[in-house]
Structures are given as C-alpha cells and as structure tokens.
Design a protein around this motif. Structure first.
Motif, PDB file in Angstrom:
ATOM      1  N   MET A  42       0.848  -1.196   0.000  1.00  0.00           N
ATOM      2  CA  MET A  42       0.000   0.000   0.000  1.00  0.00           C
ATOM      3  C   MET A  42       0.879   1.239   0.000  1.00  0.00           C
ATOM      4  N   GLN A  43       0.578   2.172  -0.876  1.00  0.00           N
ATOM      5  CA  GLN A  43       1.279   3.448  -0.929  1.00  0.00           C
ATOM      6  C   GLN A  43       0.288   4.581  -0.717  1.00  0.00           C
ATOM      7  N   GLY A  46       2.829   9.133  -1.647  1.00  0.00           N
ATOM      8  CA  GLY A  46       4.184   8.877  -2.092  1.00  0.00           C
ATOM      9  C   GLY A  46       5.009   8.003  -1.183  1.00  0.00           C
ATOM     10  N   LYS A  47       4.431   7.521  -0.086  1.00  0.00           N
ATOM     11  CA  LYS A  47       5.156   6.679   0.860  1.00  0.00           C
ATOM     12  C   LYS A  47       4.621   5.247   0.825  1.00  0.00           C
ATOM     13  N   THR A  48       5.518   4.283   0.939  1.00  0.00           N
ATOM     14  CA  THR A  48       5.091   2.894   1.124  1.00  0.00           C
ATOM     15  C   THR A  48       4.728   2.727   2.592  1.00  0.00           C
ATOM     16  N   VAL A  49       3.450   2.589   2.886  1.00  0.00           N
ATOM     17  CA  VAL A  49       2.995   2.533   4.273  1.00  0.00           C
ATOM     18  C   VAL A  49       2.744   1.110   4.754  1.00  0.00           C
ATOM     19  N   PHE A  50       2.647   0.180   3.818  1.00  0.00           N
ATOM     20  CA  PHE A  50       2.482  -1.216   4.212  1.00  0.00           C
ATOM     21  C   PHE A  50       2.988  -2.088   3.078  1.00  0.00           C
ATOM     22  N   ALA A  51       3.788  -3.082   3.403  1.00  0.00           N
ATOM     23  CA  ALA A  51       4.263  -4.043   2.408  1.00  0.00           C
ATOM     24  C   ALA A  51       4.645  -5.315   3.153  1.00  0.00           C
ATOM     25  N   LYS A 374      -8.107  10.726  -5.168  1.00  0.00           N
ATOM     26  CA  LYS A 374      -8.468  11.718  -4.149  1.00  0.00           C
ATOM     27  C   LYS A 374      -7.756  11.446  -2.837  1.00  0.00           C
ATOM     28  N   GLU A 375      -7.512  10.197  -2.527  1.00  0.00           N
ATOM     29  CA  GLU A 375      -6.801   9.837  -1.298  1.00  0.00           C
ATOM     30  C   GLU A 375      -5.300   9.657  -1.534  1.00  0.00           C
ATOM     31  N   ASP A 376      -4.853   9.804  -2.793  1.00  0.00           N
ATOM     32  CA  ASP A 376      -3.448   9.578  -3.154  1.00  0.00           C
ATOM     33  C   ASP A 376      -3.000   8.211  -2.632  1.00  0.00           C
ATOM     34  N   LEU A 377      -3.745   7.209  -3.025  1.00  0.00           N
ATOM     35  CA  LEU A 377      -3.608   5.857  -2.475  1.00  0.00           C
ATOM     36  C   LEU A 377      -3.549   4.829  -3.598  1.00  0.00           C
ATOM     37  N   ALA A 378      -2.688   3.839  -3.442  1.00  0.00           N
ATOM     38  CA  ALA A 378      -2.665   2.688  -4.348  1.00  0.00           C
ATOM     39  C   ALA A 378      -2.414   1.437  -3.519  1.00  0.00           C
ATOM     40  N   LEU A 400     -10.361  -2.966   5.484  1.00  0.00           N
ATOM     41  CA  LEU A 400      -9.207  -2.817   6.385  1.00  0.00           C
ATOM     42  C   LEU A 400      -8.351  -1.611   6.002  1.00  0.00           C
ATOM     43  N   THR A 401      -8.181  -1.412   4.708  1.00  0.00           N
ATOM     44  CA  THR A 401      -7.347  -0.308   4.234  1.00  0.00           C
ATOM     45  C   THR A 401      -7.962   1.047   4.528  1.00  0.00           C
ATOM     46  N   TYR A 402      -9.210   1.234   4.119  1.00  0.00           N
ATOM     47  CA  TYR A 402      -9.836   2.544   4.305  1.00  0.00           C
ATOM     48  C   TYR A 402     -10.083   2.860   5.781  1.00  0.00           C
ATOM     49  N   ALA A 403     -10.251   1.829   6.604  1.00  0.00           N
ATOM     50  CA  ALA A 403     -10.422   2.075   8.037  1.00  0.00           C
ATOM     51  C   ALA A 403      -9.164   2.653   8.661  1.00  0.00           C
ATOM     52  N   ALA A 404      -8.012   2.456   8.006  1.00  0.00           N
ATOM     53  CA  ALA A 404      -6.745   2.942   8.560  1.00  0.00           C
ATOM     54  C   ALA A 404      -6.450   4.392   8.153  1.00  0.00           C
ATOM     55  N   LEU A 405      -7.221   4.965   7.233  1.00  0.00           N
ATOM     56  CA  LEU A 405      -6.965   6.347   6.807  1.00  0.00           C
ATOM     57  C   LEU A 405      -7.632   7.307   7.794  1.00  0.00           C
ATOM     58  N   VAL A 406      -6.854   8.178   8.388  1.00  0.00           N
ATOM     59  CA  VAL A 406      -7.396   9.084   9.400  1.00  0.00           C
ATOM     60  C   VAL A 406      -7.159  10.552   9.055  1.00  0.00           C
ATOM     61  N   ASP A 407      -6.458  10.823   7.989  1.00  0.00           N
ATOM     62  CA  ASP A 407      -6.171  12.217   7.616  1.00  0.00           C
ATOM     63  C   ASP A 407      -6.125  12.312   6.098  1.00  0.00           C
TER      64      ASP A 407
END
Length: 407
Positions: A42-43, A46-51, A374-378, A400-407
């Motif tokens: 998951m990015q 621009g950051k790899t936040v989960f792999a 819109k969430e800059d998410l992949a 699980l992914t969208y529940a982790a977005l808080v900002d």
C-alpha cells in the motif's frame, strides 16, 4: 519495501494501530488453509505505508511467498494494454469513435445473435460499427467462451477463441473472434470479454510493431517493471508462484500442475487481456504512473488529460444499468467503467467503502489493485487462487485499508 515507521504513517495520514489489523487478517487466511500465500502492499502520499507477505508461493516446494514473488496477473494485464492503446491515440493515429474495422477489416459487417439454438443461431446486422471505445469499455458485444451462459459463448468454445491458446497467432485469433456473432449490439450492453485481447492486435496493426514488443518497449520498460512479461524468464523461475484452486472439500490443490509447465516459454499469442506475469513492486510502479497523471520517475507515458479521460466513467450509468453482467472482476451496482478500469461512482450503491473516482481491476487468480486519486492511495494484492470469486478477500482488504486512513 518494508513496513513504515509510526512517524512515516502519521505523515501519510494512516493510523498505525488500524493498519496493523491487516497482518493478522493475512495470517488467518494462510493458517486456515484458504490461501497458500499472499502479499499486500500500500502506498499513500508517495510513501510505502504497508508491504508484507506471508505463507508460501509453492506448497510442494516449500517456497515462501515474498514481495518479489512472480504471479500470473491475468486480467490486470488489461490496464497496461489500454495504456498502449491510448499512447497511440495521443499520436493522432485514430479517434475513439473510429470503427475498429478501419484497422481490423475482419470486424466489418458484424452480425448480432438474437435467438435460435446451438444448431442455428438467428442473427441480425449490427446497427453500427464496433468502435475503439467499445473495445476499451467492453461494450463491443464480444464475450468469453468460458462463460458458458449463452449461445455465443458456445460458438467461442467451438471456434477455439482463446487468446491464451498455445497455438496460432494474435492476428488469427482476432479474425476468429470477428467470425463469431456478437452477443449484443455495439454500445448496448456491458459484457466482460476478449475485447482487450483484440486491442492487442489493434496496437500491433496501428503501431506496425509486434504487440508484445510494443508493450515491453513503450509501457513495461519505461515504467521499470523489471519482473513483468508474457512469460517467466529462467532467472525468475525460483520466484514463480504456483496457482491453486479448491477441491470438493475446500482444500487447496494445484490448479495447473507444476509451475514450470506454463508461462516458462514465450506464448504463441501475447494476450493483452490476461497474459502477463508480474510482482507487487512492478505493479505499484504502474499504479504510481496513473496516480501521477501519466508520469513516473521523469518518464511520461501519457498526458495528464489522457489519464483523466481513461479514469472517467464512459458508461451511461453503472454496470448494473447496462444489463446484468454475467461475470466481472468487480461488483455491478455503483461501479462504472472507463478506458481499461472499473470506476467507483457511488460507494453506498456499491455497498463497499471507497471514493468516487477510484479505479480498479483484478485478475482471475484473485490478484487485485485499486488506485484512489483523491486519497493519493494505491493498493496491490497478490495471491494465486482460481477463481477470483472463491473468497471475498478484495472487499475485506478494502475495508481494512480505508479504516486505517485518518487524515
């Protein structure tokens, strides 16, 4: 790639505690014997936040599933082929509403099935030509033989219309496709189909280059997708994943025997609809290019307005409004379709958390990706279980992914 620090996660607007729910979900899928192995990456911003990967790529060989595991991505090939088509569009070589028969004359004077039986199918003339956009949006009236739901599907099986076949050429298979009746009038219904495979031949004709060469040289290569091709290179074979299905007792069994028996040699027909193998890292490079509006690491593959056109819904409404699709790598209500991707229109109608405007698709062996501008998410999910409808893992991962977005 690795799991980001808590500081990195917070800067990316991701809650570390909520993101941590993904790992035990993955472990349960493996421990319960529902998947041999899988990876999730998951990015965001621009950051790899989960792999992370877990389980095995090959149960017989005891090979671990890693982030570098090479998998059959099947229909996740379609977006790359669509990018190739749109690169040629940007060169002014055709318009989206051009009849495809201008380039592939075998598609002139198509006929549409309206009834009859296996012995004699009743047809009528197509009311208008199939356009390039019809192929990109799966509204051309084509189908898949494996559907086994209509008389036209049966014709595909009888004629051997299969772009993963081990004999023949791309041109010959395109001509075979054109010799079958259409399932519906062009533009009238959405039907998942071999349309993107036909587009592979279209790319070859318009560019004057073999399709596989064009895709490697103009899409895969420029994106730096070093582990992506129409076959598994010898040096990749120890990283190639076995493919699985369930037996009658819902236990995993090999789907296609030894991993060396398929994809180990260049195919007779490069399938633009389902022929590539790839890795999580490679496919993230494709996703980042789309998120960046057509550019990656200083290489521009498409103009930003072209990407905007591709990721817009090109249907009058959602998939459900275009008839009742018999099969797709997505749900139907609240989901539209662009030029190579599904497009989220209404999360409430789709009954799944998400964002209007996100694009996605998946492959037959349960791989999946989605891109949320819109969430800059992949997010990229890799595993190998056929069919993709066997488990609801795509929906579960989205939650699980969208529940982790808080900002």
């Amino acid at each position: 790639m690795g799991v980001a620090t808590d500081t990195d996660l917070r800067e990316a607007g991701v809650c570390p505690q909520r993101l941590a729910r993904i790992a035990p979900w993955m472990d349960r899928l493996v421990a319960d014997g529902r998947l041999a192995g899988l990876s999730v990456s998951m990015q965001r911003r621009g950051k790899t936040v989960f792999a992370r990967a877990c389980g095995q790529a090959d149960l017989a060989r005891g090979t671990p599933f890693t982030l570098e595991t090479v998998t059959r991505i099947y229909s996740m090939t379609k977006p790359l082929t669509s990018v190739a088509v749109m690169q040629l569009y940007e060169q002014g070589l055709f318009q989206l509403d051009d009849p495809v028969s201008r380039f592939l004359p075998e598609f002139k004077e198509m006929r549409v099935a309206v009834g009859g039986n296996r012995a004699k199918i009743e047809t009528e003339p197509a009311k208008r030509p199939i356009t390039v956009r019809d192929l990109l949006t799966h509204t051309a009236g084509l189908t898949y033989g494996f559907m086994e739901a209509t008389l036209v599907d049966a014709v595909y099986r009888e004629k051997g219309i299969d772009f993963l076949a081990r004999e023949g050429t791309l041109a010959e298979m395109s001509a075979q496709t054109a010799s079958a009746p259409l399932l519906a009038q062009p533009g009238a219904a959405w039907n998942y189909s071999v349309a993107t495979d036909v587009l592979g031949h279209f790319v070859a004709v318009v560019s004057g280059r073999p399709f596989a060469d064009y895709l490697r040289e103009e899409v895969i290569g420029p994106l730096g997708m070093v582990d992506t091709d129409f076959h598994v290179h010898p040096e990749w074979m120890d990283r190639f994943c076995a493919c699985y299905a369930y037996d009658r007792e819902r236990k995993l069994r090999p789907f296609d025997g030894s991993v060396e028996t398929s994809f180990s040699q260049p195919p007779a027909i490069p399938s633009g609809g389902g022929g590539l193998v790839s890795t999580a890292a490679d496919y993230h490079r494709f996703c980042r290019m789309i998120l960046n509006g057509g550019e990656l690491d200083g290489r521009r593959l498409l103009g930003r307005k072209t990407v905007a056109l591709m990721t817009a819904n090109h249907l009058p409404g959602d998939l459900a409004a275009m008839g009742t699709p018999r099969f797709a790598e997505t749900s139907y209500a609240g989901i539209g379709f662009g030029l190579g991707f599904s497009v989220m229109l209404d999360p409430a109608k789709a009954q799944i958390v998400g964002t209007p405007g996100e694009v996605a698709w998946g492959g037959m062996a349960s791989t999946a990706f989605w891109i949320d501008p819109k969430e800059d998410l992949a997010v990229v999910l890799m595993t190998q279980l056929i069919p993709s409808s066997a488990l609801p893992i795509r929906k579960e991962l989205r939650v699980l992914t969208y529940a982790a977005l808080v900002d």
